[in-house]
Design a protein around this motif. Structure first.
Motif, PDB file in Angstrom:
ATOM      1  N   SER A   1       0.825  -1.209   0.000  1.00 39.47           N
ATOM      2  CA  SER A   1       0.000   0.000   0.000  1.00 39.47           C
ATOM      3  C   SER A   1       0.855   1.251   0.000  1.00 39.47           C
ATOM      4  O   SER A   1       1.931   1.303   0.611  1.00 39.47           O
ATOM      5  N   PHE A   2       0.380   2.277  -0.703  1.00 36.73           N
ATOM      6  CA  PHE A   2       0.977   3.613  -0.639  1.00 36.73           C
ATOM      7  C   PHE A   2      -0.169   4.608  -0.783  1.00 36.73           C
ATOM      8  O   PHE A   2      -0.755   4.759  -1.838  1.00 36.73           O
ATOM      9  N   GLY A   3      -0.507   5.245   0.336  1.00 36.74           N
ATOM     10  CA  GLY A   3      -1.678   6.116   0.348  1.00 36.74           C
ATOM     11  C   GLY A   3      -2.933   5.326   0.064  1.00 36.74           C
ATOM     12  O   GLY A   3      -3.149   4.238   0.613  1.00 36.74           O
ATOM     13  N   LYS A   4      -3.764   5.828  -0.832  1.00 34.81           N
ATOM     14  CA  LYS A   4      -5.013   5.137  -1.164  1.00 34.81           C
ATOM     15  C   LYS A   4      -4.827   4.093  -2.264  1.00 34.81           C
ATOM     16  O   LYS A   4      -5.793   3.419  -2.645  1.00 34.81           O
ATOM     17  N   HIS A   5      -3.617   3.939  -2.748  1.00 29.94           N
ATOM     18  CA  HIS A   5      -3.334   2.987  -3.819  1.00 29.94           C
ATOM     19  C   HIS A   5      -2.601   1.763  -3.269  1.00 29.94           C
ATOM     20  O   HIS A   5      -2.089   1.775  -2.151  1.00 29.94           O
ATOM     21  N   TYR A   6      -2.548   0.717  -4.089  1.00 30.02           N
ATOM     22  CA  TYR A   6      -1.806  -0.477  -3.685  1.00 30.02           C
ATOM     23  C   TYR A   6      -1.420  -1.295  -4.908  1.00 30.02           C
ATOM     24  O   TYR A   6      -2.002  -1.163  -5.995  1.00 30.02           O
ATOM     25  N   LEU A   7      -0.420  -2.140  -4.708  1.00 26.44           N
ATOM     26  CA  LEU A   7      -0.001  -3.130  -5.698  1.00 26.44           C
ATOM     27  C   LEU A   7      -0.296  -4.507  -5.130  1.00 26.44           C
ATOM     28  O   LEU A   7       0.001  -4.783  -3.962  1.00 26.44           O
ATOM     29  N   THR A   8      -0.882  -5.371  -5.948  1.00 22.20           N
ATOM     30  CA  THR A   8      -1.161  -6.744  -5.538  1.00 22.20           C
ATOM     31  C   THR A   8      -0.087  -7.666  -6.099  1.00 22.20           C
ATOM     32  O   THR A   8       0.300  -7.555  -7.264  1.00 22.20           O
ATOM     33  N   VAL A   9       0.384  -8.580  -5.258  1.00 23.42           N
ATOM     34  CA  VAL A   9       1.441  -9.518  -5.644  1.00 23.42           C
ATOM     35  C   VAL A   9       0.830 -10.744  -6.313  1.00 23.42           C
ATOM     36  O   VAL A   9      -0.073 -11.391  -5.767  1.00 23.42           O
ATOM     37  N   ARG A  10       1.329 -11.060  -7.502  1.00 19.49           N
ATOM     38  CA  ARG A  10       1.012 -12.313  -8.180  1.00 19.49           C
ATOM     39  C   ARG A  10       2.308 -13.083  -8.360  1.00 19.49           C
ATOM     40  O   ARG A  10       3.234 -12.594  -9.014  1.00 19.49           O
ATOM     41  N   GLU A  11       2.392 -14.262  -7.769  1.00 16.63           N
ATOM     42  CA  GLU A  11       3.598 -15.067  -7.908  1.00 16.63           C
ATOM     43  C   GLU A  11       3.671 -15.623  -9.326  1.00 16.63           C
ATOM     44  O   GLU A  11       2.752 -16.284  -9.799  1.00 16.63           O
ATOM     45  N   THR A  12       4.798 -15.316 -10.011  1.00 15.10           N
ATOM     46  CA  THR A  12       4.958 -15.745 -11.414  1.00 15.10           C
ATOM     47  C   THR A  12       6.338 -16.385 -11.609  1.00 15.10           C
ATOM     48  O   THR A  12       7.186 -15.867 -12.337  1.00 15.10           O
ATOM     49  N   PRO A  13       6.586 -17.524 -10.958  1.00 10.58           N
ATOM     50  CA  PRO A  13       7.893 -18.171 -11.076  1.00 10.58           C
ATOM     51  C   PRO A  13       8.123 -18.746 -12.467  1.00 10.58           C
ATOM     52  O   PRO A  13       7.193 -18.923 -13.254  1.00 10.58           O
ATOM     53  N   GLY A  14       9.378 -19.042 -12.741  1.00 12.34           N
ATOM     54  CA  GLY A  14       9.765 -19.620 -14.032  1.00 12.34           C
ATOM     55  C   GLY A  14      11.113 -19.102 -14.470  1.00 12.34           C
ATOM     56  O   GLY A  14      12.023 -19.863 -14.764  1.00 12.34           O
ATOM     57  N   HIS A  15      11.254 -17.772 -14.497  1.00 14.12           N
ATOM     58  CA  HIS A  15      12.576 -17.180 -14.724  1.00 14.12           C
ATOM     59  C   HIS A  15      13.439 -17.467 -13.505  1.00 14.12           C
ATOM     60  O   HIS A  15      14.594 -17.887 -13.635  1.00 14.12           O
ATOM     61  N   THR A  16      12.909 -17.222 -12.325  1.00 19.37           N
ATOM     62  CA  THR A  16      13.475 -17.675 -11.053  1.00 19.37           C
ATOM     63  C   THR A  16      12.321 -18.151 -10.180  1.00 19.37           C
ATOM     64  O   THR A  16      11.145 -17.898 -10.472  1.00 19.37           O
ATOM     65  N   ASP A  17      12.651 -18.816  -9.068  1.00 18.31           N
ATOM     66  CA  ASP A  17      11.618 -19.260  -8.126  1.00 18.31           C
ATOM     67  C   ASP A  17      10.874 -18.089  -7.500  1.00 18.31           C
ATOM     68  O   ASP A  17       9.717 -18.210  -7.117  1.00 18.31           O
ATOM     69  N   GLY A  18      11.574 -16.962  -7.361  1.00 12.23           N
ATOM     70  CA  GLY A  18      11.020 -15.850  -6.601  1.00 12.23           C
ATOM     71  C   GLY A  18      10.489 -14.706  -7.439  1.00 12.23           C
ATOM     72  O   GLY A  18      10.406 -13.573  -6.952  1.00 12.23           O
ATOM     73  N   CYS A  19      10.112 -14.949  -8.671  1.00 11.88           N
ATOM     74  CA  CYS A  19       9.571 -13.875  -9.516  1.00 11.88           C
ATOM     75  C   CYS A  19       8.133 -13.540  -9.113  1.00 11.88           C
ATOM     76  O   CYS A  19       7.316 -14.430  -8.879  1.00 11.88           O
ATOM     77  N   VAL A  20       7.842 -12.235  -9.076  1.00  9.09           N
ATOM     78  CA  VAL A  20       6.474 -11.786  -8.851  1.00  9.09           C
ATOM     79  C   VAL A  20       6.115 -10.727  -9.881  1.00  9.09           C
ATOM     80  O   VAL A  20       6.982 -10.037 -10.422  1.00  9.09           O
ATOM     81  N   THR A  21       4.831 -10.631 -10.160  1.00 11.18           N
ATOM     82  CA  THR A  21       4.277  -9.545 -10.962  1.00 11.18           C
ATOM     83  C   THR A  21       3.447  -8.679 -10.034  1.00 11.18           C
ATOM     84  O   THR A  21       2.669  -9.191  -9.219  1.00 11.18           O
ATOM     85  N   LEU A  22       3.621  -7.368 -10.127  1.00 15.07           N
ATOM     86  CA  LEU A  22       2.924  -6.419  -9.262  1.00 15.07           C
ATOM     87  C   LEU A  22       1.861  -5.702 -10.086  1.00 15.07           C
ATOM     88  O   LEU A  22       2.176  -5.083 -11.104  1.00 15.07           O
ATOM     89  N   VAL A  23       0.617  -5.789  -9.640  1.00 17.89           N
ATOM     90  CA  VAL A  23      -0.515  -5.265 -10.398  1.00 17.89           C
ATOM     91  C   VAL A  23      -1.202  -4.161  -9.601  1.00 17.89           C
ATOM     92  O   VAL A  23      -1.481  -4.328  -8.410  1.00 17.89           O
ATOM     93  N   THR A  24      -1.468  -3.034 -10.246  1.00 11.42           N
ATOM     94  CA  THR A  24      -2.166  -1.940  -9.569  1.00 11.42           C
ATOM     95  C   THR A  24      -3.589  -2.373  -9.207  1.00 11.42           C
ATOM     96  O   THR A  24      -4.160  -3.278  -9.824  1.00 11.42           O
TER      97      THR A  24
END
Length: 276
Positions: free
Chosen positions: A158-181
């Protein structure tokens, strides 16, 4: 004078209408303000509706930054009311630039997050923490790295009234994530999905099948107009959309077996800073 006023009214009305759409559009110059670059034809100007939403306070402040040696994109997002900000994929060599921008714009950098553990550059998160009291670092709990915030599927930054949601998207590495508004208008895909490409899968627990499944289940299921912002680009491109990549990505439009064969035969050299 009357003609100028009428043009301003028309431009404002058209911009407000574009807020309800998800696409950048070409519009006739007589509807807009008539401003154009030297390379644009006389009869058109370009309006980007996601910028309009930000200017009117409906979306977060957004700035794309570039580090030329590793061709890495860093992204600054902020809430213009609370001044809280998030930095995605900072690079060690550009920490000074990023801090200067944050200070100039009067933002309070709350979190610096890495989409994965990078092998082609050194993250700037450590230096940022040393120079900004109270700022927290974040990375996936599956990355093998340490941070103040260990991210999992569905977590929100979260940052103020906005946020990013974490989607785990492994494959390139085990710990890859995609951040979606929160409104799913922007996705920061790291190295999982690039513009007309994807991250390699031949090191750091890489797996071609997992990457393919991650993209198709976690990214390609986003709205087609969702803007895609990767961690890198090597051809001068700055953004794409989910819809474009679903149609035109030369690797990820293949079957999974064809994709695995492509990735197996890339024969790429190791990244420059994988040892570090």
């Amino acid at each position: 004078m009357c003609s100028v006023v009428n043009r301003l009214k028309a431009a404002l009305a058209y911009t407000l209408w574009l807020q309800t759409t998800g696409y950048s559009r070409k519009v006739p110059a007589h509807i807009g303000l008539g401003l154009r670059t030297s390379k644009q034809p006389l009869e058109t100007v370009i309006i980007r509706p996601y910028c309009s939403r930000m200017e009117l306070g409906k979306g977060p402040f957004f700035r794309q930054l570039f580090e030329s040696v590793s061709s890495t994109y860093t992204y600054l997002l902020a809430d213009t009311e609370s001044r809280e900000a998030v930095l995605i994929d900072p690079v060690l060599e550009t920490v000074g630039r990023d801090l200067k921008l944050v200070e100039e714009l009067g933002f309070n950098l709350k979190v610096a997050v890495n989409t994965h553990c990078h092998a082609d550059h050194i993250t700037g998160t450590g230096q940022l923490k040393n120079r900004l009291f109270g700022m927290k670092s974040a990375i996936s709990k599956h990355s093998g790295a340490s941070a103040d915030i260990m991210l999992s599927e569905g977590d929100k930054i979260s940052f103020g009234k906005h946020y990013l949601t974490v989607r785990e998207t492994p494959g390139h590495t085990d710990g890859c994530v995609t951040l979606v508004t929160g409104d799913q208008s922007m996705a920061f895909t790291g190295d999982t999905l690039l513009i007309r490409g994807c991250g390699r899968t031949d090191f750091q627990q890489g797996c071609s099948r997992r990457l393919y499944e991650s993209v198709h289940r976690k990214i390609f299921t986003l709205p087609p107009q969702c803007l895609v912002f990767p961690a890198h680009d090597y051809k001068g491109q700055t953004a794409s959309t989910v819809g474009e990549e679903r149609r035109f990505n030369p690797r990820l439009t293949k079957t999974v077996e064809e994709f695995v064969d492509i990735m197996t035969n890339l024969n790429l050299p190791k990244p420059a800073k994988i040892g570090i």
